[in-house]
Write a protein that holds these residues in place. Structure first.
Motif, PDB file in Angstrom:
ATOM      1  N   SER A   1      -5.324  -2.587  48.313  1.00  0.00           N
ATOM      2  CA  SER A   1      -4.379  -3.690  48.111  1.00  0.00           C
ATOM      3  C   SER A   1      -5.111  -5.023  48.012  1.00  0.00           C
ATOM      4  O   SER A   1      -4.521  -6.038  47.655  1.00  0.00           O
TER       5      SER A   1
ATOM      6  N   TYR B   1      -0.416  -7.380  51.438  1.00  0.00           N
ATOM      7  CA  TYR B   1       0.385  -6.210  51.809  1.00  0.00           C
ATOM      8  C   TYR B   1       0.075  -5.787  53.241  1.00  0.00           C
ATOM      9  O   TYR B   1      -1.076  -5.576  53.608  1.00  0.00           O
TER      10      TYR B   1
ATOM     11  N   LYS C   1      -4.925   7.454  54.355  1.00  0.00           N
ATOM     12  CA  LYS C   1      -3.922   6.690  53.599  1.00  0.00           C
ATOM     13  C   LYS C   1      -3.931   5.228  54.009  1.00  0.00           C
ATOM     14  O   LYS C   1      -3.877   4.329  53.170  1.00  0.00           O
ATOM     15  N   LYS C   2      -4.057   4.984  55.324  1.00  0.00           N
ATOM     16  CA  LYS C   2      -3.959   3.589  55.750  1.00  0.00           C
ATOM     17  C   LYS C   2      -5.191   2.791  55.328  1.00  0.00           C
ATOM     18  O   LYS C   2      -5.083   1.608  55.007  1.00  0.00           O
ATOM     19  N   LYS C   3      -6.341   3.463  55.264  1.00  0.00           N
ATOM     20  CA  LYS C   3      -7.531   2.753  54.786  1.00  0.00           C
ATOM     21  C   LYS C   3      -7.432   2.502  53.288  1.00  0.00           C
ATOM     22  O   LYS C   3      -7.831   1.447  52.786  1.00  0.00           O
TER      23      LYS C   3
ATOM     24  N   SER D   1       0.884  -2.755  55.561  1.00  0.00           N
ATOM     25  CA  SER D   1       1.508  -1.432  55.484  1.00  0.00           C
ATOM     26  C   SER D   1       2.167  -1.084  56.810  1.00  0.00           C
ATOM     27  O   SER D   1       1.942  -1.745  57.833  1.00  0.00           O
ATOM     28  N   ASP D   2       2.995  -0.052  56.782  1.00  0.00           N
ATOM     29  CA  ASP D   2       3.712   0.336  58.006  1.00  0.00           C
ATOM     30  C   ASP D   2       2.731   0.837  59.076  1.00  0.00           C
ATOM     31  O   ASP D   2       3.019   0.787  60.262  1.00  0.00           O
ATOM     32  N   ASP D   3       1.567   1.336  58.622  1.00  0.00           N
ATOM     33  CA  ASP D   3       0.549   1.793  59.579  1.00  0.00           C
ATOM     34  C   ASP D   3      -0.746   1.069  59.189  1.00  0.00           C
ATOM     35  O   ASP D   3      -1.619   1.638  58.554  1.00  0.00           O
ATOM     36  N   ALA D   4      -0.806  -0.195  59.589  1.00  0.00           N
ATOM     37  CA  ALA D   4      -1.888  -1.054  59.084  1.00  0.00           C
ATOM     38  C   ALA D   4      -3.249  -0.604  59.612  1.00  0.00           C
ATOM     39  O   ALA D   4      -3.372  -0.070  60.717  1.00  0.00           O
ATOM     40  N   TYR D   5      -4.260  -0.839  58.776  1.00  0.00           N
ATOM     41  CA  TYR D   5      -5.625  -0.488  59.159  1.00  0.00           C
ATOM     42  C   TYR D   5      -6.350  -1.733  59.655  1.00  0.00           C
ATOM     43  O   TYR D   5      -6.244  -2.810  59.059  1.00  0.00           O
TER      44      TYR D   5
ATOM     45  N   ASP E   1      -4.666   2.104  51.613  1.00  0.00           N
ATOM     46  CA  ASP E   1      -3.704   1.003  51.441  1.00  0.00           C
ATOM     47  C   ASP E   1      -4.389  -0.340  51.699  1.00  0.00           C
ATOM     48  O   ASP E   1      -4.155  -1.313  50.993  1.00  0.00           O
ATOM     49  N   PHE E   2      -5.220  -0.352  52.718  1.00  0.00           N
ATOM     50  CA  PHE E   2      -5.904  -1.595  53.079  1.00  0.00           C
ATOM     51  C   PHE E   2      -6.849  -2.046  51.964  1.00  0.00           C
ATOM     52  O   PHE E   2      -6.752  -3.158  51.453  1.00  0.00           O
TER      53      PHE E   2
END
Lengths: 735, 300
Positions: free
Chosen positions: A100, B77, A92-94, B79-83, A96-97
Motif C-alpha cells: 500500500s 491505508y 497478508k498483513k505485511k 488494514s484491519d490487522d495492521a503490520y 498490505d503494509f
C-alpha cells in the motif's frame, strides 16, 4: 517515482529490519577465516623462503573457490537472505503494509534484492580485507593470494546470486514458508533427479548402455539453465568438464541476469492475495504436481523393480510401484496445495492420467520399445567412430603425451576412425552379436562374450556411446580397423605420442632371460622409430594367432615443468614405464635388442638351486556327473558344481600321496630337479600368453612356477609358465 | 475524489466485489458498512493499490491507483490487522513512513503521541490492541495524505479515544481537507462520525448516501391517538415506512419533510405527540426496506 534519496532511505530502513542477517553474516564471514589464518601462521613459524609460496597458498585456501566453508555459507546465506528479504510475501498483513506504500514494486524489489546482495558481499569483502592484512603484516603475502581471492570471489559471488535469485523466485511462487522449502526442492531438484531416474532406467534396462558415455552429466550440461545450482557446483569443482571455469562463470552471469529479470517480472505480477496460499500462481500447481507425480511414479516403479522384480519376467511389481508412486505423491501434493488432507484425492482424473503415462513410460523403458539397443546410426551420418575392446590387448596402457605432460587417456575419447565404410560392417556385427547374446541370457543360457565400447561421433556434433557384447574378436571384420594407422596411433598412444627423447632405459625379457640397460638419446630415438614402424605394420592375424617372443619395457622420464591452475610452476619429474609385447615380425626391434645382448628366447641354465612346482588345471563344469571317476574335486563339499581338477588323474593321485609336510595346496605338485629341464621345455612364459591369447584362463592350464634364488638374499623370484592341459606329464610320476 | 467504476474482484473464482461503483468526495468522512465478507476490505485494498481489480477502474484524483506511486502518495491505508515493523517502536514506524511519504509530519506525530499518552520508544508489539490502533491512526493522519483508509480501525477503541480521534479527524478535515474512509461491520461505530455512508452487501453496493440527506428525509414520531378514526386521518396523509405499537403508544417512521409531518400530526390534535431523532440503524432499516432487503438480516 521514487527519488534517489528516498531509495537510499528505503535501503537503510530495510537493512534495519534485517539487522539479524547482517550480524549473522558478519559472524560467519569475519570471524572464522581470519582466525583460521592467524592460527595457521602462529602454528607454523620457521618456513624457508622456498616454502613461502606454498604457505601463502595454504593461507588463502579458505577464501578459494574450492573452500567448503564458503560454499556452505553461500548456499545457506542465499536461502536466508531471500526469505528475510521477500518472506513478507507469505503474510497478508505485511503484503498490505508494503504494497500500500507509494512505492513501485520494482523499487521494493530493487531495495530488497540489493540489500540481500550487500548483506553477503560487504562481510565477504571485510573478511578478505582482514585476512589480507593479517597475511601481509605477518610477512606471508605473495601474489598468488590475490589470484586465489579474486577467483574465489568471482565463483562464490556469482554462485550466491544464482541461488539467491532462484530462492526469491521460489518465494514469489508461494504464499507459505513450508511450501517455499518444498518448491525450492522442486526447482533445484527436478532436473537432476529426473535425469538420474532416467539414467537409472537406461542402466537397468538397456543392455548397450555405456557408463563411459556419462549421459547424466551430458544431459545435465544440456539442461544446465534449468538447474540453478549447476554453475555454482561445477565452477567450484570443474574437474571432468569439457568447458573451462571462466566459460562457466560467464554463462552463470548471463543466467543470473536473465533469472533476475524473470524474477522481477514474476514479482510484479504476483497477486497480493497470494499470501497465505500454498501457491500464488494457480497455473503452477499442475506443473509442479504432474512433474512430481510422474517422477515419483517412475522412481517407485524402479525401486520396486529393483527390490522384487530383478528377473526379466512380467514387470508386475514395477507397475505396482509406479501406480503407488503416483497416488502417494498426488495425495501429498493435493493435501499441501489445499492445506486439507480431505482434498488429497482432488483431481482424480489427472492422477489417473499421470499413472497411465508413468506405466507407459516404465514399460517402454523395460521393453526398449524405441530400440535403444539396436541403435546404429546411418553410415552417412557418422563422422568418426572410436572403439575400445575389453580383453583385447588388455595390458596396454593408454597414456599419451599432450604436448606438455603425460596423462591417462581413454581410447573412446581419443580415437577417430574416419573410414566408416571399413568400420561399419564390424559395427553391424556388434549390434547383431549383442542381440544374440542377450537373447540367450534372457532364455537363461550362458554365452561367451567380450565387451566392446563404441563412441559414435555424429555429423550433428553429438557423441553416442554404446557397450556391446561381441561374440569374439571377428578377425575378418576387425582386421582392417586394427591395421589402420588411426586405430594404432590411439591404441598404442604412448608409443606414438611420447617424444623419443624422453626414453631413458629399456628392459627386454623372456622369462628368466632379462636384459636391462640405459639408453642414450640417440638409442632411444632409434628404438622408438623402429617400434612405431613395426607396430604400424603388424597384422591382426599375427597379433591373434601367434604368441609374442619377448616383452619390452621402456622407461620414459618427462621433465617438462608444470604450472598449477593459478599459473604457478610446480616442480615435477614424471617417470613412466611403457610395456610392449614383441612379435616375430618385429625384426628390427629384435635386431636392436640382440645388438645389445638380448636374444628373444627363454633359454636358461639351471644351477640346481631353483625350485619348481606344477599346479593342476581346473575346469568349470556344467554337468558334474560327467566327470565322476575321471577327475577329482579339490573341494568336493563346496565347489563340485563349479570347478573340478582336470589333467592326468594319476598325476593327481601322486599329488594326493605326497608327504604331508609339503606346505603348498593339495592341487600343487612339487617337481623333482631331474625333471626340471624336460618340464621347462614344455613351458611357455605366462606373460606371453597374456599378450598373445587375450582372455585366456590360466586355470585351464597346468601352471608351472619356477623359483629362482636371489643373490645375497634368502628369497626366491618366481616366474610363471603355462602348459596346455592335454600335455603328457606322465614323466613326473614315472619314478 | 476516489472513484470506483464497475469494479470486480474474484479470489479463486469467488466473487468478492461485484461491479461496485462508488464515489468518495473530498473533505467528508465516508463510512463503508457491510457484514463480514461483504467486500469492504477488498474494496479498500483495491483503493489502496494493494490489489488490482479484475475489471473496472479505481482512480484517486482521476489517476489510476494500482502501481501508481503518484496516486498512492495521497492514500494511507490502515488494514484491519495492521503490520508493525519487527521490534519497531512508534519512532521506527515514523522513520519508515517518513522515508516513503514525503509530507509525513513528524512533529505533529510526536505531539499527538504525547497528547494521547503513547510511549514513543517502547516496542509496539508490547502495546494493547487499542494503543496499536491509535498509533496506526496517528501515523495515517500525519502521513499527509488526502485520503485515509481505515479498515475496522475503530473496533477496539474506547469511547474517550473515539472522541479524541474524532476531534483529530475534525481538525484535519478542517485544516487540510482530509478524507477518512472508515469501513466497519458495525453501524453504531460509524454513526457519530460519518457524513456519508455506503452499504456493501455480497460484493455490491446497496446504497451510498449522504447521512444528512438521509436524516432530513426520514423521521420518527411517537404519539398517542384519541381513537382509531383520528389515527386513520393522520396516517392517511403520511408516508409511513414502519409502525410499532406498545399499549396506546405508537412509534412511526415516516418519510417526508420534518415540518410538514409535524404540522399534519399536530393538526389532528393527538393525545401525545413527539418528534424523535433516528439512529443510523433505523435510517438504514427503512432505506434498505425500500430497496427490498431486510436490513436486520444484512447487518445486525
Amino acid at each position: 517515482m521514487t527519488s534517489r534519496s528516498s531509495f537510499f532511505k528505503l535501503l537503510k530502513e530495510d537493512l534495519r529490519q534485517r539487522l539479524w542477517t547482517v550480524v549473522l553474516a558478519a559472524i560467519v564471514f569475519i570471524l572464522p577465516v581470519p582466525i583460521y589464518i592467524a592460527m595457521e601462521i602462529s602454528g607454523s613459524r620457521g618456513f624457508s623462503t622456498g616454502m613461502l609460496d606454498n604457505f601463502a597458498r595454504r593461507l588463502a585456501e579458505p577464501m578459494a573457490y574450492s573452500s567448503i566453508w564458503l560454499v556452505l555459507v553461500t548456499i545457506v546465506g542465499a536461502l536466508i537472505c531471500a526469505v528475510s528479504g521477500f518472506g513478507y510475501l507469505f503474510s497478508k498483513k505485511k503484503v498490505d503494509f508494503f504494497h500500500s506504500l507509494p512505492v513501485k514494486r520494482e523499487t521494493l524489489f530493487a531495495v530488497r534484492y540489493i540489500n540481500g546482495v550487500l548483506i553477503y558481499l560487504v562481510p565477504y569483502l571485510a573478511m578478505v580485507l582482514v585476512s589480507i592484512l593479517i597475511i601481509t603484516f605477518t610477512g606471508n603475502m605473495k601474489a598468488v593470494v590475490f589470484t586465489i581471492v579474486a577467483k574465489g570471489l568471482a565463483v562464490h559471488l556469482l554462485g550466491y546470486l544464482a541461488i539467491y535469485t532462484t530462492c526469491i523466485l521460489c518465494v514469489t511462487f508461494v504464499g507459505n514458508i513450508v511450501v517455499f522449502f518444498a518448491v525450492c526442492g522442486w526447482v533445484f531438484g527436478i532436473t537432476p533427479v529426473t535425469l538420474l531416474v532416467f539414467n537409472w532406467f537406461e542402466e537397468r534396462f538397456f543392455n548397450t548402455y555405456s557408463y563411459l558415455g556419462d549421459s547424466f552429466n551430458e544431459w545435465l550440461y544440456s539442461l544446465r539453465f534449468l538447474f540453478p545450482g549447476y554453475f555454482y557446483i561445477y565452477s567450484v569443482d570443474a574437474s571432468g568438464l569439457a568447458v573451462t571455469r571462466a566459460s562457466l562463470l560467464l554463462q552463470e552471469l548471463a543466467f543470473v541476469v536473465v533469472l533476475t529479470a524473470i524474477t522481477l517480472l514474476v514479482y510484479r505480477v504476483r497477486p497480493s492475495d497470494g499470501a497465505g496460499k500454498a501457491i500464488a500462481f494457480p497455473v503452477l500447481k499442475p506443473v509442479i504436481r504432474i512433474s512430481v507425480e510422474l517422477l515419483a511414479g517412475a522412481l517407485m516403479g524402479m525401486m520396486f523393480s529393483e527390490m522384487a522384480d530383478r528377473s526379466y519376467g512380467v514387470p508386475g511389481w514395477m507397475v505396482f510401484g509406479a501406480i503407488l508412486g503416483v497416488v502417494l505423491s498426488h495425495m501429498l501434493i493435493q493435501s499441501i496445495f489445499h492445506f486439507d488432507i480431505r482434498k488429497c484425492f482432488a483431481g482424480k482424473w489427472s492422477m489417473g492420467a499421470c499413472a497411465v503415462v508413468t506405466i507407459a513410460f516404465v514399460l517402454v523403458m523395460r521393453y526398449d520399445t524405441f530400440g535403444y539397443d539396436k541403435y546404429l546410426p546411418k553410415e552417412r551420418k557418422i563422422e568418426s567412430v572410436a572403439l575400445e575392446m575389453t580383453g583385447f590387448d588388455r595390458y596396454r596402457n593408454n597414456y599419451k603425451y599432450t604436448g606438455s605432460y603425460i596423462e591417462w587417456t581413454n581410447e573412446l575419447d581419443e580415437m577417430e576412425l574416419t573410414n566408416i565404410k571399413e568400420v561399419y560392417p564390424y559395427l553391424e556385427s556388434l549390434v547383431a552379436d549383442n542381440e544374440a547374446y542377450w537373447e540367450l541370457r534372457e532364455n537363461g543360457q550362458t554365452a561367451e562374450s567380450m565387451r566392446v565400447n563404441v563412441a559414435y561421433r555424429l555429423e550433428n556434433g553429438k557423441t553416442v556411446y554404446r557397450e556391446y557384447r561381441a561374440n569374439g574378436i571377428r578377425e575378418d571384420l576387425f582386421a582392417p580397423i586394427f591395421e589402420s594407422q588411426e586405430y594404432k596411433e590411439v591404441h598404442y598412444s604412448d608409443v606414438y605420442s611420447i617424444p623419443a627423447s624422453f626414453v631413458n632405459s629399456m628392459t627386454a625379457a623372456h622369462a628368466m632371460n632379462v636384459l636391462h640397460m640405459n639408453l642414450s638419446t640417440a638409442e632411444g630415438e632409434e628404438l622408438m622409430s623402429i617400434l612405431r614402424r613395426e607396430l604400424s605394420a603388424q597384422t591382426l592375424k599375427e597379433k591373434l594367432n601367434t604368441l609374442p617372443v619377448a616383452v619390452l619395457n621402456m622407461t620414459v622420464i618427462d621433465r617438462t615443468p608444470l604450472y598449477d591452475s593459478d599459473g604457478m610452476p610446480i616442480e615435477s619429474t614424471y617417470e613412466y614405464t611403457t610395456e610392449l609385447p614383441i612379435y616375430a615380425s618385429f625384426t628390427e626391434t629384435l635386431r636392436f635388442m640382440k645388438e645389445r645382448g638380448f636374444t628373444a628366447s627363454g633359454a636358461y641354465e639351471w644351477t640346481g638351486e631353483e625350485r619348481m612346482r606344477v599346479e593342476l588345471p581346473e575346469i568349470a563344469i556344467k554337468d558334474p556327473e560327467q566327470y565322476v571317476g575321471e577327475v577329482y574335486s579339490y573341494d568336493a563339499s563346496v565347489e563340485l558344481t563349479e570347478y573340478v581338477l582336470a589333467g592326468d588323474s594319476k598325476l593327481i593321485e601322486s599329488q594326493i600321496a605326497y608327504p604331508e609336510d609339503w606346505d603348498y595346496g593339495y592341487n600343487v605338485i612339487p617337481v623333482d630337479p631331474e625333471d626340471f629341464e624336460r618340464l621347462y621345455a614344455l613351458c611357455t612364459w605366462e606373460d606371453l600368453y597374456h599378450y598373445g591369447k587375450p582372455g585366456f584362463d590360466r586355470y585351464e592350464y597346468y601352471r608351472v612356477y619356477v623359483e629362482v634364488p636371489q643373490d645375497g638374499y634368502n628369497m626366491y623370484e618366481t616366474y610363471r609358465f603355462i602348459i596346455p592341459a592335454d600335455a603328457d606329464l606322465s614323466f613326473l610320476y614315472a619314478n | 475524489m476516489i472513484k470506483a467504476e464497475n469494479v470486480v474482484k474474484r479470489f479463486d473464482g469467488l466473487l468478492a466485489v461485484d461491479r461496485v461503483s462508488v464515489e468518495i468526495k473530498e473533505g467528508i468522512v465516508f463510512g463503508m458498512v457491510g457484514t463480514n465478507g461483504a467486500g469492504k476490505s477488498t474494496l479498500l485494498r483495491m483503493i489502496a493499490g494493494v490489489l488490482k481489480a479484475d475489471e473496472g477502474t479505481i482512480t484517486v484524483d482521476e489517476a489510476p491507483v494500482f502501481e501508481n506511486p503518484v496516486a498512492k502518495k495521497e492514500v494511507f491505508y490502515i488494514s484491519d490487522d495492521a503490520y508493525y515493523l519487527n521490534n519497531g517502536t512508534p519512532v521506527d514506524m515514523a522513520d519508515y513512513y517518513g522515508a516513503v511519504y514525503e509530507k509525513f509530519n513528524r512533529k505533529r506525530y510526536l505531539e499527538l503521541m504525547d497528547q494521547l499518552g503513547l510511549p514513543l520508544s517502547r516496542k509496539i508489539s508490547t502495546f494493547s490492541k487499542g494503543m496499536k490502533k491509535q498509533v496506526s491512526i496517528l501515523l495515517g493522519v500525519c502521513a499527509g495524505t488526502k485520503y485515509l483508509l481505515c479498515d475496522e480501525t475503530f473496533d477496539g477503541l474506547d469511547p474517550v479515544m473515539r472522541q479524541a480521534v474524532k476531534s483529530i479527524f475534525a481538525k484535519e478535515i478542517t485544516e487540510r481537507g482530509l478524507t477518512p474512509v472508515l469501513a466497519s461491520h458495525n453501524l453504531r461505530e460509524l454513526e457519530d462520525i460519518c457524513d456519508h455512508v455506503g452499504l456493501l452487501h455480497k460484493g455490491g453496493v446497496l446504497l451510498s448516501k449522504d447521512l444528512e440527506e438521509m436524516r432530513t428525509g426520514i423521521h420518527k414520531i411517537q404519539c398517542v391517538f384519541a381513537d382509531e378514526e383520528q389515527e386513520a386521518r393522520v396516517l392517511m396523509g403520511l408516508d409511513v415506512v414502519n409502525k410499532d405499537q406498545r399499549g396506546r403508544l405508537k412509534t412511526l417512521t415516516v418519510r417526508g419533510v420534518q415540518e410538514e409531518i409535524a404540522s399534519r400530526v399536530a393538526a389532528a390534535e393527538p393525545v401525545f405527540f413527539e418528534m424523535l431523532p433516528l439512529t443510523l440503524e433505523e435510517i438504514f432499516i427503512s432505506e434498505t426496506e425500500v430497496a427490498g432487503y431486510d436490513f436486520k438480516k444484512l447487518i445486525l
